[in-house]
Write a protein that holds these residues in place. Structure first.
Motif, PDB file in Angstrom:
ATOM      1  N   ARG A 143       0.834  -1.210   0.000  1.00 28.22           N
ATOM      2  CA  ARG A 143       0.000   0.000   0.000  1.00 28.22           C
ATOM      3  C   ARG A 143       0.865   1.254   0.000  1.00 28.22           C
ATOM      4  NH1 ARG A 143      -5.142  -0.980   4.086  1.00 28.22           N
ATOM      5  NH2 ARG A 143      -5.405  -3.197   3.678  1.00 28.22           N
ATOM      6  N   GLN A 144       1.967   1.209   0.750  1.00 28.82           N
ATOM      7  CA  GLN A 144       2.841   2.379   0.811  1.00 28.82           C
ATOM      8  C   GLN A 144       3.485   2.658  -0.541  1.00 28.82           C
ATOM      9  OE1 GLN A 144       3.189   4.526   3.561  1.00 28.82           O
ATOM     10  NE2 GLN A 144       4.022   5.734   1.865  1.00 28.82           N
ATOM     11  N   MET A 145       3.877   1.607  -1.263  1.00 30.12           N
ATOM     12  CA  MET A 145       4.453   1.808  -2.592  1.00 30.12           C
ATOM     13  C   MET A 145       3.442   2.474  -3.521  1.00 30.12           C
ATOM     14  SD  MET A 145       6.882  -1.502  -3.406  1.00 30.12           S
ATOM     15  CE  MET A 145       5.995  -2.804  -2.542  1.00 30.12           C
ATOM     16  N   ILE A 146       2.176   2.058  -3.404  1.00 31.59           N
ATOM     17  CA  ILE A 146       1.133   2.664  -4.231  1.00 31.59           C
ATOM     18  C   ILE A 146       0.946   4.131  -3.858  1.00 31.59           C
ATOM     19  CG2 ILE A 146      -1.329   2.619  -4.824  1.00 31.59           C
ATOM     20  CD1 ILE A 146      -1.149  -0.482  -4.366  1.00 31.59           C
ATOM     21  N   LEU A 147       0.872   4.409  -2.564  1.00 28.40           N
ATOM     22  CA  LEU A 147       0.745   5.803  -2.114  1.00 28.40           C
ATOM     23  C   LEU A 147       1.936   6.641  -2.579  1.00 28.40           C
ATOM     24  CD1 LEU A 147      -0.555   5.376   1.545  1.00 28.40           C
ATOM     25  CD2 LEU A 147      -1.769   6.490  -0.357  1.00 28.40           C
ATOM     26  N   ASP A 148       3.136   6.081  -2.492  1.00 30.96           N
ATOM     27  CA  ASP A 148       4.323   6.795  -2.951  1.00 30.96           C
ATOM     28  C   ASP A 148       4.210   7.107  -4.441  1.00 30.96           C
ATOM     29  OD1 ASP A 148       5.383   6.616  -0.413  1.00 30.96           O
ATOM     30  OD2 ASP A 148       6.745   4.954  -0.881  1.00 30.96           O
ATOM     31  N   GLY A 149       3.698   6.141  -5.192  1.00 33.83           N
ATOM     32  CA  GLY A 149       3.541   6.357  -6.633  1.00 33.83           C
ATOM     33  C   GLY A 149       2.505   7.418  -6.965  1.00 33.83           C
ATOM     34  N   VAL A 150       1.430   7.454  -6.197  1.00 35.57           N
ATOM     35  CA  VAL A 150       0.423   8.499  -6.402  1.00 35.57           C
ATOM     36  C   VAL A 150       1.051   9.862  -6.119  1.00 35.57           C
ATOM     37  CG1 VAL A 150      -1.761   9.468  -5.556  1.00 35.57           C
ATOM     38  CG2 VAL A 150      -1.553   6.988  -5.941  1.00 35.57           C
ATOM     39  N   ARG A 151       1.827   9.929  -5.048  1.00 35.37           N
ATOM     40  CA  ARG A 151       2.457  11.204  -4.664  1.00 35.37           C
ATOM     41  C   ARG A 151       3.522  11.654  -5.661  1.00 35.37           C
ATOM     42  NH1 ARG A 151       2.754   8.933   1.192  1.00 35.37           N
ATOM     43  NH2 ARG A 151       0.758   9.616   2.045  1.00 35.37           N
ATOM     44  N   ASP A 152       4.284  10.675  -6.210  1.00 39.34           N
ATOM     45  CA  ASP A 152       5.345  11.089  -7.141  1.00 39.34           C
ATOM     46  C   ASP A 152       4.852  11.184  -8.587  1.00 39.34           C
ATOM     47  OD1 ASP A 152       5.550   8.514  -8.434  1.00 39.34           O
ATOM     48  OD2 ASP A 152       6.993   7.816  -6.949  1.00 39.34           O
ATOM     49  N   GLY A 153       3.568  10.885  -8.801  1.00 35.37           N
ATOM     50  CA  GLY A 153       2.986  11.046 -10.127  1.00 35.37           C
ATOM     51  C   GLY A 153       3.125   9.861 -11.055  1.00 35.37           C
ATOM     52  N   SER A 154       3.707   8.740 -10.567  1.00 34.78           N
ATOM     53  CA  SER A 154       3.872   7.572 -11.435  1.00 34.78           C
ATOM     54  C   SER A 154       2.637   6.661 -11.431  1.00 34.78           C
ATOM     55  CB  SER A 154       5.111   6.774 -11.026  1.00 34.78           C
ATOM     56  OG  SER A 154       5.006   6.293  -9.688  1.00 34.78           O
ATOM     57  N   ILE A 155       1.785   6.788 -10.404  1.00 33.13           N
ATOM     58  CA  ILE A 155       0.569   5.972 -10.271  1.00 33.13           C
ATOM     59  C   ILE A 155      -0.632   6.915 -10.195  1.00 33.13           C
ATOM     60  CG2 ILE A 155      -0.693   4.372  -8.751  1.00 33.13           C
ATOM     61  CD1 ILE A 155       1.992   3.151  -7.949  1.00 33.13           C
ATOM     62  N   ARG A 156      -1.684   6.545 -10.898  1.00 26.66           N
ATOM     63  CA  ARG A 156      -2.896   7.377 -10.888  1.00 26.66           C
ATOM     64  C   ARG A 156      -3.591   7.290  -9.536  1.00 26.66           C
ATOM     65  NH1 ARG A 156      -7.709   4.506 -11.714  1.00 26.66           N
ATOM     66  NH2 ARG A 156      -7.464   2.353 -12.382  1.00 26.66           N
ATOM     67  N   GLU A 157      -4.494   8.197  -9.267  1.00 25.58           N
ATOM     68  CA  GLU A 157      -5.283   8.163  -8.032  1.00 25.58           C
ATOM     69  C   GLU A 157      -6.061   6.854  -7.972  1.00 25.58           C
ATOM     70  OE1 GLU A 157      -5.577  10.141  -5.415  1.00 25.58           O
ATOM     71  OE2 GLU A 157      -4.199  11.696  -6.116  1.00 25.58           O
ATOM     72  N   CYS A 158      -5.924   6.131  -6.862  1.00 17.75           N
ATOM     73  CA  CYS A 158      -6.615   4.852  -6.696  1.00 17.75           C
ATOM     74  C   CYS A 158      -6.661   4.515  -5.214  1.00 17.75           C
ATOM     75  CB  CYS A 158      -5.918   3.747  -7.486  1.00 17.75           C
ATOM     76  SG  CYS A 158      -4.196   3.458  -6.996  1.00 17.75           S
ATOM     77  N   ASP A 159      -7.403   3.467  -4.883  1.00 18.89           N
ATOM     78  CA  ASP A 159      -7.507   3.002  -3.507  1.00 18.89           C
ATOM     79  C   ASP A 159      -6.410   1.957  -3.268  1.00 18.89           C
ATOM     80  OD1 ASP A 159      -8.143   1.574  -1.166  1.00 18.89           O
ATOM     81  OD2 ASP A 159     -10.283   1.932  -1.404  1.00 18.89           O
ATOM     82  N   PRO A 160      -5.367   2.285  -2.515  1.00 14.40           N
ATOM     83  CA  PRO A 160      -4.253   1.345  -2.309  1.00 14.40           C
ATOM     84  C   PRO A 160      -4.689   0.002  -1.736  1.00 14.40           C
ATOM     85  CG  PRO A 160      -3.648   3.521  -1.539  1.00 14.40           C
ATOM     86  CD  PRO A 160      -5.125   3.562  -1.843  1.00 14.40           C
ATOM     87  N   LYS A 161      -5.685   0.027  -0.864  1.00 15.85           N
ATOM     88  CA  LYS A 161      -6.153  -1.219  -0.244  1.00 15.85           C
ATOM     89  C   LYS A 161      -6.762  -2.145  -1.291  1.00 15.85           C
ATOM     90  CE  LYS A 161      -9.406  -2.827   3.302  1.00 15.85           C
ATOM     91  NZ  LYS A 161     -10.376  -2.394   4.333  1.00 15.85           N
ATOM     92  N   LEU A 162      -7.646  -1.615  -2.128  1.00 15.91           N
ATOM     93  CA  LEU A 162      -8.305  -2.439  -3.148  1.00 15.91           C
ATOM     94  C   LEU A 162      -7.311  -2.920  -4.199  1.00 15.91           C
ATOM     95  CD1 LEU A 162     -11.721  -0.647  -3.742  1.00 15.91           C
ATOM     96  CD2 LEU A 162     -11.282  -2.772  -2.494  1.00 15.91           C
ATOM     97  N   VAL A 163      -6.404  -2.040  -4.599  1.00 13.70           N
ATOM     98  CA  VAL A 163      -5.398  -2.437  -5.592  1.00 13.70           C
ATOM     99  C   VAL A 163      -4.536  -3.569  -5.049  1.00 13.70           C
ATOM    100  CG1 VAL A 163      -3.355  -1.688  -6.874  1.00 13.70           C
ATOM    101  CG2 VAL A 163      -5.355  -0.197  -6.745  1.00 13.70           C
ATOM    102  N   THR A 164      -4.114  -3.469  -3.799  1.00 15.49           N
ATOM    103  CA  THR A 164      -3.293  -4.516  -3.188  1.00 15.49           C
ATOM    104  C   THR A 164      -4.066  -5.826  -3.089  1.00 15.49           C
ATOM    105  OG1 THR A 164      -2.016  -2.880  -1.951  1.00 15.49           O
ATOM    106  CG2 THR A 164      -1.946  -5.144  -1.153  1.00 15.49           C
ATOM    107  N   PHE A 165      -5.324  -5.770  -2.659  1.00 16.49           N
ATOM    108  CA  PHE A 165      -6.144  -6.982  -2.598  1.00 16.49           C
ATOM    109  C   PHE A 165      -6.251  -7.630  -3.976  1.00 16.49           C
ATOM    110  CE2 PHE A 165      -8.863  -5.666   1.333  1.00 16.49           C
ATOM    111  CZ  PHE A 165      -7.817  -6.001   2.159  1.00 16.49           C
ATOM    112  N   TRP A 166      -6.435  -6.795  -4.989  1.00 18.42           N
ATOM    113  CA  TRP A 166      -6.625  -7.301  -6.352  1.00 18.42           C
ATOM    114  C   TRP A 166      -5.386  -8.032  -6.868  1.00 18.42           C
ATOM    115  CZ3 TRP A 166      -4.141  -4.568 -10.604  1.00 18.42           C
ATOM    116  CH2 TRP A 166      -4.318  -5.216 -11.836  1.00 18.42           C
ATOM    117  N   PHE A 167      -4.239  -7.330  -6.878  1.00 18.50           N
ATOM    118  CA  PHE A 167      -3.091  -7.963  -7.518  1.00 18.50           C
ATOM    119  C   PHE A 167      -2.466  -9.054  -6.664  1.00 18.50           C
ATOM    120  CE2 PHE A 167      -0.539  -4.505  -5.557  1.00 18.50           C
ATOM    121  CZ  PHE A 167       0.568  -5.204  -5.108  1.00 18.50           C
ATOM    122  N   MET A 168      -2.558  -8.961  -5.327  1.00 16.36           N
ATOM    123  CA  MET A 168      -2.015 -10.045  -4.513  1.00 16.36           C
ATOM    124  C   MET A 168      -2.931 -11.266  -4.541  1.00 16.36           C
ATOM    125  SD  MET A 168       0.961  -9.302  -3.735  1.00 16.36           S
ATOM    126  CE  MET A 168       1.296 -10.742  -2.729  1.00 16.36           C
TER     127      MET A 168
END
Length: 196
Positions: free
Chosen positions: A134-159
């Motif tokens: 989740r932190q990697m996703i949040l970091d990506g949203v903050r640095d502009g490499s990842i679009r706005e999304c719900d880190p919890k749902l994304v993590t559940f999905w890909f894991m």
């Protein structure tokens, strides 16, 4: 090269864990005996008892071994320059590891066959990975490499998708573990990367 008793002992322990994981996947935890594991390795049952207290302890060690692979993948991810690169690297390495030569039974099973202390230990380790992804996703949203999304749902999905791989993966199959890792990383990237 000098003989290292500790390294030899660790190699034997890992071999036992791998054999147990393979047997648990094929026959199921309740239908596998320590004799089955010993026979698969060509060792005696007392050898298994030297490395594991009982079958439940062996299952716990399988879980721990799978989580060790997760830690290795997170270490591999640290050199990524952005949140997206770090999560790409983590996922790629993790899939490579779980498809290499370990049946990863513990990824497929729940924790009901373990005692409460073992379950607590594994839940805490799993939370660590969940938090790290989740932190990697949040970091990506903050640095502009990842679009706005719900880190919890994304993590559940890909894991969830990743941990299903041992259900169907076959080392002799059409795709190698590395090729599967490339496909999964590509799918994840297309789903979460920032749009131009």
């Amino acid at each position: 090269m000098p003989f290292n008793r500790q390294e030899v002992g660790e190699a034997k322990r890992i071999a036992i864990i791998r054999a147990a994981g393979a047997a648990f996947k094929v026959k199921g935890f309740h239908n596998t005996s320590l004799n089955d594991v010993a026979e698969a390795l060509g060792v005696t049952k007392p050898t298994i008892y030297y490395y594991a207290e009982n079958k439940q302890d062996l299952l716990f060690q399988c879980h721990q071994y799978a989580l060790d692979m997760g830690e290795e993948s997170l270490d591999y991810a640290k050199t990524g320059a952005t949140g997206l690169e770090r999560i790409q690297r983590a996922l790629f390495k993790y899939i490579e590891l779980i498809t290499h030569d370990f049946y990863a039974y513990s990824l497929l099973s729940d924790l009901k066959d373990l005692n409460e202390t073992q379950r607590t230990t594994l839940r805490e380790r799993r939370r660590y990975f969940d938090t790290a992804y989740r932190q990697m996703i949040l970091d990506g949203v903050r640095d502009g490499s990842i679009r706005e999304c719900d880190p919890k749902l994304v993590t559940f999905w890909f894991m969830g998708a990743t941990n299903a791989i041992p259900h169907w993966f076959n080392n002799a199959g059409e795709l190698s573990g590395t090729e599967i890792a490339e496909v999964y990383v590509s799918l994840l990237t297309e789903a979460i990367k920032a749009r131009d």
